[in-house]
Design a protein around this motif. Structure first.
Motif, PDB file in Angstrom:
ATOM      1  N   GLY A 170     -35.605  61.467  10.870  1.00 12.32           N
ATOM      2  CA  GLY A 170     -35.924  62.507   9.975  1.00 12.32           C
ATOM      3  C   GLY A 170     -37.207  63.407  10.245  1.00 12.32           C
ATOM      4  N   ILE A 171     -37.964  62.615  11.053  1.00 13.07           N
ATOM      5  CA  ILE A 171     -39.178  63.783  12.017  1.00 13.07           C
ATOM      6  C   ILE A 171     -38.550  64.484  12.601  1.00 13.07           C
ATOM      7  CG2 ILE A 171     -41.213  63.459  13.257  1.00 13.07           C
ATOM      8  CD1 ILE A 171     -41.805  60.796  11.635  1.00 13.07           C
ATOM      9  N   MET A 172     -37.719  64.041  13.510  1.00 14.10           N
ATOM     10  CA  MET A 172     -36.883  64.873  14.332  1.00 14.10           C
ATOM     11  C   MET A 172     -36.544  66.057  13.854  1.00 14.10           C
ATOM     12  SD  MET A 172     -35.198  62.786  17.496  1.00 14.10           S
ATOM     13  CE  MET A 172     -35.153  61.091  16.801  1.00 14.10           C
ATOM     14  N   ARG A 173     -35.576  66.019  13.064  1.00 12.52           N
ATOM     15  CA  ARG A 173     -35.016  67.023  12.157  1.00 12.52           C
ATOM     16  C   ARG A 173     -36.122  67.965  11.381  1.00 12.52           C
ATOM     17  NH1 ARG A 173     -30.464  69.005   9.747  1.00 12.52           N
ATOM     18  NH2 ARG A 173     -29.136  67.269  10.713  1.00 12.52           N
ATOM     19  N   TYR A 195     -26.334  66.115  18.714  1.00 15.14           N
ATOM     20  CA  TYR A 195     -26.123  65.181  19.759  1.00 15.14           C
ATOM     21  C   TYR A 195     -26.820  64.221  19.985  1.00 15.14           C
ATOM     22  CZ  TYR A 195     -24.727  69.513  22.626  1.00 15.14           C
ATOM     23  OH  TYR A 195     -24.032  70.604  23.139  1.00 15.14           O
ATOM     24  N   LEU A 196     -27.645  63.722  18.557  1.00 16.02           N
ATOM     25  CA  LEU A 196     -28.140  62.497  18.414  1.00 16.02           C
ATOM     26  C   LEU A 196     -27.291  61.339  17.784  1.00 16.02           C
ATOM     27  CD1 LEU A 196     -31.200  60.941  18.431  1.00 16.02           C
ATOM     28  CD2 LEU A 196     -31.316  61.621  16.045  1.00 16.02           C
ATOM     29  N   GLN A 197     -27.495  60.064  18.403  1.00 17.31           N
ATOM     30  CA  GLN A 197     -26.752  58.573  17.888  1.00 17.31           C
ATOM     31  C   GLN A 197     -27.706  57.806  17.615  1.00 17.31           C
ATOM     32  OE1 GLN A 197     -23.849  57.170  20.674  1.00 17.31           O
ATOM     33  NE2 GLN A 197     -23.644  55.315  19.047  1.00 17.31           N
ATOM     34  N   VAL A 256     -30.470  73.956  15.174  1.00 10.89           N
ATOM     35  CA  VAL A 256     -30.912  72.923  14.828  1.00 10.89           C
ATOM     36  C   VAL A 256     -29.880  71.656  14.552  1.00 10.89           C
ATOM     37  CG1 VAL A 256     -32.063  71.716  12.870  1.00 10.89           C
ATOM     38  CG2 VAL A 256     -32.952  73.920  13.429  1.00 10.89           C
ATOM     39  N   GLU A 257     -28.729  72.243  13.845  1.00  9.83           N
ATOM     40  CA  GLU A 257     -27.623  71.285  13.585  1.00  9.83           C
ATOM     41  C   GLU A 257     -26.939  70.888  15.158  1.00  9.83           C
ATOM     42  OE1 GLU A 257     -27.122  69.897  10.831  1.00  9.83           O
ATOM     43  OE2 GLU A 257     -28.695  71.069  10.016  1.00  9.83           O
TER      44      GLU A 257
END
Length: 693
Positions: free
Chosen positions: A343-346, A369-371, A363-364
């Motif tokens: 959530g903080i990364m987003r 790329y994040l798992q 952004v999307e």
């Protein structure tokens, strides 16, 4: 194209005709720098155009990836810089009796933009960038740039470009009048067509003769601009000299303005700040070179990265790879921590998008790329795995033990440790050659420095991979050896020790911090402690009070996050001196039998900054850093050392190493038993040598 007439093959400038347009092409890879041969070639090409009656217009363009991207910095301070000087070249271009069109792609920077400004017209691809980055080398555009730019783009835009050094896009350039036409597709045919359109236009539009864009030139423009950028310009000489030069364009005819520009340029060129900033320009590039690396070493292929820990560091580290389009598997111990980290990364990405630096689509794309996962075994297919957990050797060794069992053969196993022994971590598993330190600085998604820590058994290809990957994710990587704190944090320790002792002896936190801020640091030692957290590394026992920090932590003065640390903070985190802290300091001084006295600012410099130089010399002696300039790169990018002082080792060279030794000898008795001299520093001072070669 027809009627080809190439210049001699020895010149980076060639010419050919298309109808009655002479095309002047530069091919001086990699960035078409305006070295002596290029400058001579341009003058010869304009002479050719003047001598040929069949030529009705000229197009100046560049082959390769970019238009002229600036001066040849390697010529600075050499006789070549004074042969066919650029101010003369651009005047020759502007005074050509036939229209000259600059065809811009890639970047037109510094002298490159000055060539474009001297041309009568400018066409560009929408992807082009234009700028005057000289201020970042402690200089100003010295070939009429500060005089032509406000006449073409307006005073405010000229101030922004010259005094900050930040480039603008071609669309912005078109909107402000710097670009005459934006073209899509192939640049050169469009530029030739434009030259054919304007070949009969007279009088030729000369930038130096324009006055229409200077109408909004008032004292308020300059005062407002300097005030708006006061914090950014603090300590720097070059930005204000750039402002002064642009102001001269408003107040004087062009012929007088360029004389003022040259005077200001020479003042900067002969000053210490320009030397420091130019030194640092080369130091940053040199830092990427690994000494003694065999030519046949090849990096490993990194297609997927694993990160252990989704906290502040783990999340920030992950963002670097996501932004570079590299998939990341991030592992946490519980779902709440994992969700919070993602959530903080987003939130960070969305904040960047809200400032116009990213699109919603980007952004999307990055988050795609994040798992995120709770399954440690999901790291099995990663090519690089970075551990970013609590700074505890037992915890880190336990994690590396688990990685040893699941990571695929050839995977690089990295620790983000700030202080701990990489050799001890590596020796605890079966593949020590795959282990390397990758010390990111907080916030990891923002700070440019990456200390790549080479263990005794780190394989050369692992080291090379980490260094190249650092560049790929837009960091400035520096090789460090294994010791407590590596390069940056190791040098921080003597500064903190002496700063704390100075408090007991009579200095206040605000005096120590003021000396550092006036020196050019973004904050002083105690401001930094309050920002980072006074409780970092604290033993957590409020009844065990052995020093001032323990006493602060015991009463919840943990820094800004608690509203109180070495300073008191209001609701906007503005600091004020604390009577509580002052009393704690005085009580400790009395308890330890320390006689308080008046402390001079010079003593603070000698005991906190000279000691850093001494520690840096020890780091060089021990081979922890490859070169003195690497230490400077670490401190400028990792800790905010003012770049106009070049870094601690360059600064020591400018002060004189004997002066550093003399200052340390004055303070030696007060600093015992925490201080000992570097033999390298003593030897170099005695011989009148410098750290820089």
């Amino acid at each position: 194209m027809t009627d080809v007439r190439d210049a001699p093959t020895t010149s980076p400038i060639s010419t050919r005709k298309h109808g009655d347009v002479l095309i002047v092409l530069s091919n001086n890879p990699p960035v078409n720098a305006l070295g002596l041969a290029v400058r001579q070639g341009l003058v010869a090409a304009i002479g050719e155009a003047e001598a040929d009656d069949s030529v009705k217009a000229v197009v100046i363009a560049c082959e390769g990836q970019t238009f002229f991207a600036g001066a040849d910095v390697s010529e600075f301070g050499t006789p070549k810089a004074f042969e066919q000087p650029l101010p003369t070249v651009v005047d020759i271009i502007e005074n050509c009796s036939k229209p000259v069109v600059a065809a811009i792609h890639g970047t037109a920077l510094g002298g490159g933009l000055e060539v474009a400004l001297a041309s009568h017209y400018r066409v560009a691809l929408p992807t082009a960038k234009l700028g005057t980055p000289e201020v970042k080398l402690g200089l100003l555009p010295g070939a009429g740039g500060t005089q032509r730019l406000p006449r073409v783009a307006g005073v405010r835009k000229a101030l922004e470009m010259c005094a900050t050094g930040n480039p603008i896009g071609a669309k912005d350039g078109f909107d402000c009048g710097l670009i005459d036409r934006l073209v899509e597709g192939e640049l050169l045919p469009h530029a030739v067509a434009y030259a054919e359109e304007v070949r009969d236009v007279r009088p030729l539009p000369k930038s130096s003769e324009r006055q229409d864009r200077l109408n909004d030139c008032t004292a308020d423009v300059f005062e407002t601009f300097v005030k708006e950028n006061g914090r950014k310009f603090r300590g720097f000489e070059a930005p204000l000299k750039n402002v002064e030069a642009v102001k001269a364009a408003c107040e004087k005819p062009y012929a007088e303005g360029v004389i003022e520009e040259r005077k200001l340029f020479m003042e900067l060129m002969s000053g210490t700040q320009a030397k420091a900033q130019q030194y640092f320009f080369f130091a940053e590039r040199k830092a990427n070179k690994i000494e003694g690396l065999a030519d046949d070493v090849r990096p490993r292929d990194i297609k997927k990265v694993g990160v252990i820990g989704a906290g502040t560091m783990g999340g920030g580290i992950s963002m670097n790879f996501l932004s570079a389009g590299i998939p990341v598997t991030i592992v946490e111990m519980n779902q709440e921590a994992l969700d919070r980290g993602a959530g903080i990364m987003r939130k960070n990405y969305e904040a960047t998008a809200s400032k116009g630096r990213m699109t919603a689509q980007q952004v999307e794309q990055a988050m795609g790329y994040l798992q995120p996962t709770l399954d440690f075994a999901a790291l099995a297919d990663c090519d690089l795995i970075i551990e970013a957990v609590y700074e505890n050797m037992d915890v880190k060794k336990e994690i590396f033990g688990r990685l040893d069992k699941i990571a695929k053969p050839g995977a690089i196993l990295a620790s983000n440790t700030s202080y701990l022994d990489i050799n001890e971590i590596a020796s605890s598993i079966s593949r020590p050659g795959d282990v390397v330190g990758m010390h990111f600085f907080s916030p990891a998604n923002v700070m440019k420095l990456l200390e790549v820590v080479r263990g005794d058994k780190t394989s050369p290809d692992v080291l090379l991979t980490a260094m190249q990957l650092g560049k790929r994710i837009k960091k400035v990587p520096v090789v460090a050896g294994v010791c407590h704190g590596f390069i940056g944090n190791r040098m921080l320790m003597p500064r903190q020790i002496e700063a704390t002792k100075l408090l007991l002896e009579g200095a206040s936190p605000e005096q120590v911090d003021r000396v550092h801020v006036e020196f050019g640091m973004p904050m002083g030692p105690f401001q930094m402690a309050d920002l980072a957290g006074v409780d970092i590394g604290w033993h957590r026992d409020p009844n065990r009070i052995e020093n001032v920090r323990d006493a602060l932590c015991a009463i919840d003065r943990w820094g800004q996050k608690k509203g109180a640390g070495f300073y008191d903070y209001d609701e906007k985190r503005r600091p004020t001196p604390s009577p509580v802290v002052q009393q704690i300091i005085e009580d400790f001084a009395k308890k330890q039998g320390v006689e308080r006295r008046e402390i001079s600012d010079q003593e603070i410099v000698e005991r906190t900054l000279y000691t850093m130089v001494n520690e840096g010399a020890k780091i060089l002696e021990e081979g922890i850093a490859q070169r003195a300039s690497d230490i400077d790169v670490v401190w400028v990018y990792g800790y905010g050392w003012p770049v106009y002082r070049g870094g601690p080792m360059f600064w020591a060279d400018t002060e004189g190493l004997q002066a550093i030794v003399d200052g340390l000898k004055r303070q030696e008795e007060r600093m015992k038993p925490d201080f000992s001299f570097s033999q390298l520093l003593l030897d170099k001072a005695a011989k009148g040598e410098k750290f820089g070669k």
